[in-house]
Design a protein around this motif. Structure first.
Motif, PDB file in Angstrom:
ATOM      1  N   ASN A 136       1.171  -1.099  -0.004  1.00 48.34           N
ATOM      2  CA  ASN A 136       0.158  -0.321   0.233  1.00 48.34           C
ATOM      3  C   ASN A 136       1.099   1.651  -0.566  1.00 48.34           C
ATOM      4  N   LYS A 137       1.880   1.003   0.377  1.00 54.68           N
ATOM      5  CA  LYS A 137       2.799   2.857   1.116  1.00 54.68           C
ATOM      6  C   LYS A 137       3.814   2.979  -0.516  1.00 54.68           C
ATOM      7  N   GLY A 143       1.652   0.610  -7.018  1.00 53.21           N
ATOM      8  CA  GLY A 143       1.209   1.713  -7.623  1.00 53.21           C
ATOM      9  C   GLY A 143      -0.496   1.748  -6.266  1.00 53.21           C
ATOM     10  N   ALA A 145      -2.803   1.788  -3.705  1.00 55.16           N
ATOM     11  CA  ALA A 145      -4.103   1.551  -3.628  1.00 55.16           C
ATOM     12  C   ALA A 145      -4.815   1.455  -5.360  1.00 55.16           C
ATOM     13  N   ASP A 146      -4.354   1.845  -5.921  1.00 52.74           N
ATOM     14  CA  ASP A 146      -4.607   2.264  -7.246  1.00 52.74           C
ATOM     15  C   ASP A 146      -4.839   0.599  -8.508  1.00 52.74           C
ATOM     16  N   SER A 149      -0.613  -1.188 -12.670  1.00 55.05           N
ATOM     17  CA  SER A 149      -1.060  -1.055 -14.279  1.00 55.05           C
ATOM     18  C   SER A 149      -0.523  -0.666 -14.920  1.00 55.05           C
ATOM     19  N   PHE A 162      -1.618 -14.430 -25.032  1.00 53.94           N
ATOM     20  CA  PHE A 162      -3.122 -14.063 -24.197  1.00 53.94           C
ATOM     21  C   PHE A 162      -4.305 -13.034 -24.655  1.00 53.94           C
ATOM     22  N   LEU A 235      -1.649 -15.425 -11.527  1.00 50.22           N
ATOM     23  CA  LEU A 235      -3.299 -14.221 -11.413  1.00 50.22           C
ATOM     24  C   LEU A 235      -2.401 -12.708 -13.113  1.00 50.22           C
ATOM     25  N   THR A 238      -2.398 -13.639 -15.982  1.00 43.67           N
ATOM     26  CA  THR A 238      -3.834 -13.838 -16.961  1.00 43.67           C
ATOM     27  C   THR A 238      -4.650 -12.404 -16.868  1.00 43.67           C
ATOM     28  N   ASN A 239      -4.699 -11.151 -15.486  1.00 39.02           N
ATOM     29  CA  ASN A 239      -5.066 -10.374 -15.329  1.00 39.02           C
ATOM     30  C   ASN A 239      -3.990  -9.015 -16.303  1.00 39.02           C
ATOM     31  N   GLN A 240      -3.152  -9.068 -16.655  1.00 44.88           N
ATOM     32  CA  GLN A 240      -2.630  -7.977 -16.734  1.00 44.88           C
ATOM     33  C   GLN A 240      -2.333  -6.857 -15.359  1.00 44.88           C
ATOM     34  N   PHE A 241      -3.090  -7.461 -14.135  1.00 46.22           N
ATOM     35  CA  PHE A 241      -2.686  -6.110 -13.690  1.00 46.22           C
ATOM     36  C   PHE A 241      -2.597  -6.744 -12.364  1.00 46.22           C
ATOM     37  N   GLY A 243      -3.839  -6.186  -8.121  1.00 50.42           N
ATOM     38  CA  GLY A 243      -4.419  -5.139  -7.237  1.00 50.42           C
ATOM     39  C   GLY A 243      -4.356  -5.626  -5.621  1.00 50.42           C
ATOM     40  N   ASN A 245      -5.418  -7.231  -3.400  1.00 52.38           N
ATOM     41  CA  ASN A 245      -6.466  -7.965  -2.732  1.00 52.38           C
ATOM     42  C   ASN A 245      -5.971  -8.980  -2.708  1.00 52.38           C
TER      43      ASN A 245
END
Lengths: 328, 399
Positions: A136-137, A143, A145-146, A149, A162, A235, A238-241, A243, A245
């Motif tokens: 987070n920090k 990135g 909380a955003d 990407s 993909f 993960l 396959t998501n290219q991202f 987060g 979570n």
């Protein structure tokens, strides 16, 4: 046979026909449900993660509530390699993510595995919270909380891109899962696996016969962390991202629920529990976008009340009863 | 019946077939990814309600023979992987024409590559992180950018205060707000000083220690940013408990600390608090009055629409415009072209337009003060501090 521990699933080194079933189903699903492949890939990735959790909880008896930490570390390793270092080869990222997660598992395992019970749970929780806060920090790296990407992934082996339909993601995740399953199965059938079961069932006696209990636990914890890291990398790819979570406490809890649903310490509990949970969630959420949690809740209450060993446990007692009936 | 489970199954199938409308060639499919469960579902619920309300009230605005089918999916909160999967399914399985909803910025970021690859016009109804709209050429944003409100608050503060303390939540939008406020404050007044600053943990609901530190620094005003929702009330409580209003310290911030729907829970402490936002429920415009009345009629006198409801309402206006112009046969690039040139003077928030270059919204930023009107606390608009502006970060960082 002990009621809560099932040796059936590991009684033979040779692969039995029933053990091929998940793979046949997975391949058939690829052709039968071409529109569901992105859900399918997600299921396969979570199976890998839940499998790693089963290894520590079901086979080594290490109760953890912080397993998402390793998943997240793997996910961020792959993401950061791509976004900041331009290393876009998926297999290279996979190897790096597994290694980093394994090392973190080793480092933290050395410390936390000296404890047990509630202390252990709290420590694993704390480590996962620390990882979350670091991610987070460290916004310039992760990135914050955003989310991270700008993750791009090169085609696998320079050829398999993909795609939008998730075909590559599905087959790729399936291949990784298959290899890991084979390794885990082999590991559990080895003397190493037997010593883990011994530690889980009677730690004092294992110490008494001179087994290196703590070393075994750290080893299996590191291996499991590495596998969770692999799942995290999948993960990301396959998501290219990535987060936050991926590191969250909620995920640690959710995968535990999937494992319990399928059956702990049964190797295939991870497969059936994860698939059942995610498919039920997917279907209920589409029918009842506002109240679907209720359905998931009822499912869980039902399983804990009527099928203590999870879905596989229920199957076990059913076959046992059938056998007895046939003998009569 | 017990002997015929297949028959029961058949009956269910028949009912299901009968209730799902047959898709004609003139059906426009609208995929909505939003948050309807979990602890942060309020904004998603408002989004959903606003979409339904708009469709109910604008049936006659569609060309003859054209109908709009909404397919809603719940992402359960900030969960990029799940939202991406849901968006992917909406695209490949449901063959949607337009994707919309999207409460959380990380979820929007995860969907961006998908929107680009599949050429799906995606209308953001929230997803406020400034950078979000820049992530795909198929993104259009009808909400706001995080930089906007604090930036214009900073510009206002520069004219009225010399010593300001900054207190923001410790996560990405908080850091953005701090940077935006400080930039405008320094630009507006080179003598102005930031006498102190603090980042407050997101999980905290007790702000007394943080505001006490702010008080010790002896500022004229404290700028606060916390995420919209319940935390605004906690800030107000701490502010009142410490008697900062009596000490002559002004509380200023973005509209998030005095959200319309939360004001009734805050007592009288918010009176006099100054904020900047692009929408106020009390805004004195015919379009807003009509929207408010329709909302209350549909969802009850006590239901107060949040700004997200207005974003969704306006986004639907843009989507219906694109549908009308193309007579229900949507082409992705033409849809984006229509959306990026969309403008109306009839939004509940006043005039709005999509900026063709950035695809972000152009709107007024209003300076508001909390006042008591007919015994109820509301945000009263005082003046327009940013006239038809785009988020400053997006403005500066879009190539």
């Amino acid at each position: 046979m002990h009621p809560h521990i099932s040796t059936f699933y590991l009684a033979s080194v040779r692969v039995r026909a029933a053990e091929l079933l998940p793979w046949i189903v997975a391949l058939a699903a690829f052709f039968l449900f071409p529109d569901f492949l992105s859900l399918g890939a997600r299921i396969l990735i979570y199976i890998l993660l839940v499998l790693s959790l089963d290894l520590v909880i079901g086979y080594a008896g290490i109760v953890t509530l912080g397993h998402a930490a390793f998943f997240g570390i793997g996910a961020y390793t792959a993401g950061i390699l791509s976004a900041h270092f331009g290393i876009k080869d998926p297999l290279l990222q996979l190897a790096a993510a597994g290694t980093v997660a394994c090392l973190v598992g080793f480092g933290t395992g050395l410390y936390v595995l000296r404890t047990s019970g509630l202390t252990l749970i709290m420590l694993t929780l704390a480590i996962s919270a620390l990882c979350l806060e670091v991610a987070n920090k460290a916004t310039s790296w992760t990135g914050g909380a955003d989310g991270l990407s700008g993750v791009t992934i090169a085609p696998i082996l320079g050829y398999f891109r993909f795609d939008l339909w998730g075909k590559t993601a599905y087959l790729y995740s399936l291949a990784v899962l298959f290899v890991v399953w084979w390794l885990v199965r082999t590991l559990l059938n080895s003397p190493f696996g037997a010593s883990l079961a011994g530690i889980r069932d009677n730690r004092t006696r294992m110490e008494g016969i001179g087994a290196l209990v703590n070393r075994r636990l750290v080893q299996v914890y590191s291996i499991s962390a590495g596998i969770a890291g692999l799942a995290g990398a999948l993960l990301t790819q396959t998501n290219q991202f990535v987060g936050l979570n991926a590191l969250g406490f909620e995920l640690s809890g959710e995968i535990l629920v999937m494992l319990v649903l399928g059956g702990v310490g049964r190797l295939y509990g991870a497969f059936i529990g994860t698939a059942a949970y995610l498919i039920a969630q997917d279907q209920l959420a589409k029918k009842f976008p506002e109240d679907w949690y209720l359905g998931v809740g009822i499912l869980l209450v039902g399983v804990t009340m009527f099928a203590r060993g999870g879905l596989l446990g229920a199957l076990d007692s059913l076959t046992a009863r059938l056998r007895r009936a046939l003998k009569l | 019946m017990h002997k015929h489970p297949a028959l029961i199954g058949l009956m269910f199938t028949a009912v299901w077939l009968a209730t799902s409308a047959p898709a004609s060639a003139q059906t426009v499919k609208l995929g909505v990814v939003t948050t309807l469960t979990g602890s942060n579902s309020l904004l998603g619920e408002h989004m959903d309600k606003a979409i339904r309300l708009y469709m109910e009230m604008h049936k006659s605005d569609l060309p003859p023979g054209v109908n709009v089918q909404v397919i809603t999916r719940d992402d359960g909160g900030p969960s990029p992987d799940k939202s991406k999967q849901l968006a992917q399914e909406l695209i490949v399985r449901e063959k949607i024409d337009i994707l919309t909803g999207i409460v959380w910025s990380p979820n929007g970021a995860a969907i961006a590559p998908l929107a680009t690859e599949a050429k799906i016009p995606t209308v953001l109804m929230q997803a406020g992180a400034s950078a979000n709209v820049t992530m795909s050429p198929y993104f259009v944003r009808f909400s706001f950018g995080t930089w906007s409100a604090p930036y214009y608050m900073g510009a206002y503060a520069a004219k009225h205060y010399k010593k300001v303390y900054i207190a923001v939540s410790d996560y990405a939008p908080g850091a953005d707000s701090e940077a935006a406020f400080e930039k405008a404050f320094k630009e507006g007044n080179s003598d102005g000083t930031i006498v102190g600053r603090v980042r407050m943990p997101l999980a905290t609901a007790d702000f007394v220690p943080f505001l006490q530190r702010a008080r010790d620094a002896n500022p004229e005003a404290i700028f606060v940013f916390v995420p919209a929702g319940k935390l605004g009330a906690s800030i107000m409580k701490a502010f009142g408990d410490l008697g900062l209003d009596k000490a002559g310290i002004k509380l200023i911030g973005t509209g998030d600390i005095t959200a319309d729907e939360e004001l009734p829970t805050m007592g009288n402490t918010p009176l006099g608090v100054i904020t900047v936002s692009h929408y106020s429920g009390n805004g004195d415009r015919p379009a807003n009055k009509a929207f408010y009345a329709a909302w209350k009629k549909a969802y009850g006198e006590n239901s107060i629409p949040s700004f997200t409801a207005v974003h969704a309402w306006d986004a639907m206006g843009g989507i219906y415009h694109a549908i009308r112009e193309q007579k229900g046969k949507l082409d992705p690039d033409r849809t984006i072209e229509l959306l990026r040139n969309y403008k109306t003077d009839d939004s509940p928030r006043g005039p709005i337009a999509i900026d063709p270059r950035t695809r972000d919204i152009r709107q007024n930023e209003y300076l508001r003060e909390v006042k008591s009107v007919d015994g109820k606390l509301v945000n009263v608009e005082l003046e327009v501090v940013g006239k038809m502006v785009v988020d400053p970060w997006v403005e500066a960082n879009t190539k």
